[in-house]
Structures are given as C-alpha cells and as structure tokens.
Design a protein around this motif. Structure first.
Motif, short mmCIF file in Angstrom:
data_model
loop_
_atom_site.label_atom_id
_atom_site.label_comp_id
_atom_site.label_asym_id
_atom_site.label_seq_id
_atom_site.Cartn_x
_atom_site.Cartn_y
_atom_site.Cartn_z
N ARG A 73 0.83 -1.20 0.00
CA ARG A 73 0.00 0.00 0.00
C ARG A 73 0.87 1.26 0.00
NH1 ARG A 73 -1.32 1.60 4.92
NH2 ARG A 73 -0.96 -0.55 5.51
N ASP A 74 1.93 1.24 0.82
CA ASP A 74 2.82 2.40 0.90
C ASP A 74 3.59 2.60 -0.40
OD1 ASP A 74 1.92 2.61 3.47
OD2 ASP A 74 3.71 1.72 4.38
N LEU A 75 4.02 1.48 -0.99
CA LEU A 75 4.77 1.58 -2.25
C LEU A 75 3.89 2.15 -3.35
CD1 LEU A 75 6.74 -1.78 -2.02
CD2 LEU A 75 7.73 0.52 -2.10
N LEU A 76 2.65 1.69 -3.40
CA LEU A 76 1.77 2.16 -4.47
C LEU A 76 1.39 3.62 -4.27
CD1 LEU A 76 -0.34 -1.03 -5.09
CD2 LEU A 76 1.49 -0.08 -6.50
N LEU A 77 1.22 4.05 -3.02
CA LEU A 77 0.94 5.47 -2.76
C LEU A 77 2.13 6.35 -3.16
CD1 LEU A 77 -0.98 5.51 0.63
CD2 LEU A 77 -1.71 6.61 -1.51
N ALA A 78 3.33 5.82 -2.98
CA ALA A 78 4.53 6.60 -3.32
C ALA A 78 4.67 6.78 -4.83
CB ALA A 78 5.78 5.92 -2.75
N TYR A 79 4.17 5.80 -5.60
CA TYR A 79 4.37 5.84 -7.06
C TYR A 79 3.08 6.11 -7.83
CZ TYR A 79 9.16 4.59 -6.27
OH TYR A 79 10.47 4.63 -5.88
N ALA A 80 1.96 6.21 -7.12
CA ALA A 80 0.70 6.63 -7.75
C ALA A 80 0.02 7.54 -6.74
CB ALA A 80 -0.17 5.42 -8.10
N ASP A 81 0.62 8.71 -6.54
CA ASP A 81 0.17 9.61 -5.48
C ASP A 81 -1.19 10.22 -5.82
OD1 ASP A 81 0.60 12.60 -6.58
OD2 ASP A 81 2.12 11.26 -7.40
N PRO A 82 -1.99 10.51 -4.78
CA PRO A 82 -3.34 11.05 -4.98
C PRO A 82 -3.36 12.44 -5.64
CG PRO A 82 -3.01 10.34 -2.70
CD PRO A 82 -1.71 10.21 -3.37
N LEU A 83 -2.24 13.16 -5.61
CA LEU A 83 -2.22 14.47 -6.27
C LEU A 83 -1.93 14.35 -7.77
CD1 LEU A 83 -0.41 16.77 -3.67
CD2 LEU A 83 -2.70 17.06 -4.62
N GLY A 84 -1.50 13.19 -8.18
CA GLY A 84 -1.24 13.00 -9.61
C GLY A 84 0.08 13.57 -10.10
N VAL A 85 0.99 13.88 -9.18
CA VAL A 85 2.27 14.45 -9.61
C VAL A 85 3.12 13.39 -10.31
CG1 VAL A 85 4.35 15.68 -8.88
CG2 VAL A 85 2.18 16.10 -7.70
#
Ligand code: AVJ
Length: 329
Positions: free
Chosen positions: A206-218
């Motif tokens: 979950r942490d890895l995916l948040l780091a590489y598919a961030d909710p802000l779309g950066v």
C-alpha cells in the motif's frame, strides 16, 4: 548523391534532435513489451516534477535520506579525514551532499567536490548549493556516471575518495546491471576509497503504491511528461489524455514498475522517427523500474562488486538504508 528519399533526408538532418533519444525511443516503442528508458523522464519539466515528487508526503525517500545524512554526517566525515574527494553521481539539488560537505568543513577539512550528471541544468543547481561553502569549488562532469566517475577519479587521490550514489538511484537498474555498475565503480576506485549508497527498502504494498501513484497525480504528470517530451522533441502525436499512469508492485521481482497504459486502441505517429506505433487498448509502455531492497541485500551486493560494509544506518519507519562501504584491496 544520396539515393534516399527526401523525407528520410529531412528526418536525418532535422536539427536539434537528440540522436540518442530518437534511437532509444524507436528501439523501445518497437519492442514487446514497449519500453522507454527512465533517464529520458528528466527534461526541464520532468526534473521539476521529480523535485515536486520529493516533497510529496507519500514519497519518503528524499526526506528519510536527508534525515539520515544530517544525523550521521559527522560519523561519515570522521571516517573521511581532512582532505577527502567527494564524488556524487546524480547530485540533484546538491542538498544531500551539502550535509557531508558541511560536516567536513566543520572539522576544518577541505573537501574536493566532483559532481557527475548528464544534465547540465542539474549540475548548475548543485554547484550553487555546494558553492556556498567557503573554499569549496565543485568540479562539474557533464557525462554518464561511468565516464564522469573516471574523470573525477583521475583528478583525485587514491584512498581519500568517497563516491556518493544516493536517492535509491541504483534501484532503477535491473539487478545484474546494478552489480555491473557497482563493479565499474569499484574498478576505478582504490583500496581505502569508500562508497555511500542510499537505497529504498521493501515496505507494505500500500505504501509503495501510494509513493508511485500519489493522490495528487504528480507522479502521473512526471510519467506522462515523457510522451509530451516525445511530442515536442521528436514530433510525436501522443494524446496524453488517451494514456493513463499506472504503478504496479511486482512482488517476485521486488520492484515498483511505472507504466503508461493506452486507454484505447490507437496509432501514434512520431515524425522524426518516421514511425507509426500501434497500441492495443490496455497495452502499456513500461517506463521505469524502482527496485526495493532488504537492508541485508546491500552487503551481499557490495561483496559481489568488491566492497565491504563499514557502517549501515537504517530508518525502519520510512524504510530506507544508507550504507557506507569500503573498497577492498
Ligand atoms: C530518482 C529513480 C530514485 O525510482 O523512486 C520517483 C524516480 N519515479 N517517482 C524512484 C521516481 C517515480 C526515483 N529515482
């Protein structure tokens, strides 16, 4: 006189086209699966987007590494002695190396600083940051890691060098290539020289995916910008809205993969390459691998390349390891 058609001539002599980029794009997009080399992510806008990624709450690599460096720079400086040669591969903004330089200077040391990067813009930024220390004049090597390192090594004294390879940049290389790169670093160094390696560790999916598919779309913007770069520099016709950023955790290979998935069946023209690329719906271009490690992998990788671990500092919470290695006899 050339017998080639004038279109091909126009293609070959198109001014301002980076031949290496063009060649890589043609190779990658005619591959199956389609791929693009991650180093092309870093044009001006891409570098700025990466800087923004480093400030995202979900991408902890940069902050974790900065904190480890700030805390342990005195210990690192202690082991380097008063006149070290500090060589950084891919210095980014230069802020990380500044921690070590500050610690050396505080001990009344005088470091020689060498910065290696293919991007002249990145080098200028790092020079500004590091040039603020009195008596420190960074030497810039606008070259590949291997070439620049060779030059930096030739200009410095054996037994006093530390090569900094931070930010988990080694994680972009497939494991065999990573070992080859470490071996090529070891080969140009001498006994007593050191290597400082920063690597991101395996953490919950979950942490890895948040780091590489961030909710802000950066990160999505960072990835999609590669298509925009192809449009601008190579006359591509990518419609960015018809591609979607995707991050995947590949557990077996221990890597996060970035992909650009085609939202539809479509053809994309690249004028400078005289190429039309066909995409199936859902087909992806694989743009990056970011390998994740166990802290205990680092000694093993180091050994295979001729290094032994001197010290390792681990941030368990952020999942990041900073390792100082000695080049063996
Ligand atoms: C700079 C290569 C270490 O792989 O984590 C950040 C680049 N890609 N978000 C990484 C990146 C997506 C980064 N490295």
């Amino acid at each position: 006189m050339s017998m080639r058609p004038s279109v091909a001539l126009a293609v070959e002599h198109r001014p301002g086209v980076d031949r290496e980029f063009l060649g890589d794009v043609v190779r990658g997009l005619t591959n199956l699966p389609k791929t693009l080399d991650p180093r092309w992510l870093y044009d001006d806008l891409g570098s700025s987007l990466f800087e923004a990624i480093c400030r995202l709450p979900w991408y902890r690599i940069t902050r974790a590494e900065m904190a480890l460096l700030a805390r342990h720079a005195p210990a690192i400086a202690e082991g380097l002695g008063p006149a070290p040669a500090i060589i950084e591969l891919g210095p980014g903004s230069g802020e990380k190396l500044a921690c070590i330089v500050a610690a050396v200077v505080e001990r009344r040391g005088r470091p020689d600083v060498h910065l290696v990067d293919v991007s002249g813009q990145a080098l200028q930024m790092a020079r500004q940051t590091l040039g603020t220390f009195p008596g420190v004049e960074p030497v810039l090597h606008e070259q590949s890691y291997e070439r620049g390192l060779e030059r930096a090594v030739a200009a410095t004294q054996a037994g006093r060098r530390v090569v900094a390879f931070l930010g988990s940049n080694l994680g972009n290389f497939d494991p065999p290539d990573a070992v080859v790169l470490l071996q090529s670093i070891a080969r140009v160094l001498s006994a007593g020289d050191q290597l400082l390696l920063g690597l991101d560790l395996v953490k919950p999916d979950r942490d890895l995916l948040l780091a590489y598919a961030d909710p802000l779309g950066v990160t999505a913007a960072f990835n999609l910008n590669l298509l925009q770069r192809i449009n601008r520099e190579l006359g591509g016709s990518f419609d960015l809205r018809r591609f979607e950023h995707e991050a995947r955790w590949n557990h077996d290979a221990s890597r996060v993969e970035m992909h650009l998935a085609s939202r539809a069946r479509q053809d994309v023209r690249i004028v400078s390459a005289d190429l039309v690329v066909a995409f199936e719906r859902g087909e992806t271009i694989w743009t990056e691998s970011s390998y994740k490690f166990e802290a205990g992998d680092v000694p093993l990788m180091g050994e295979r390349a001729g290094f032994a671990v001197r010290q390792q500092w681990v941030d368990r919470d952020a999942g990041f390891a900073l390792t100082l290695l000695d080049r063996l006899e």
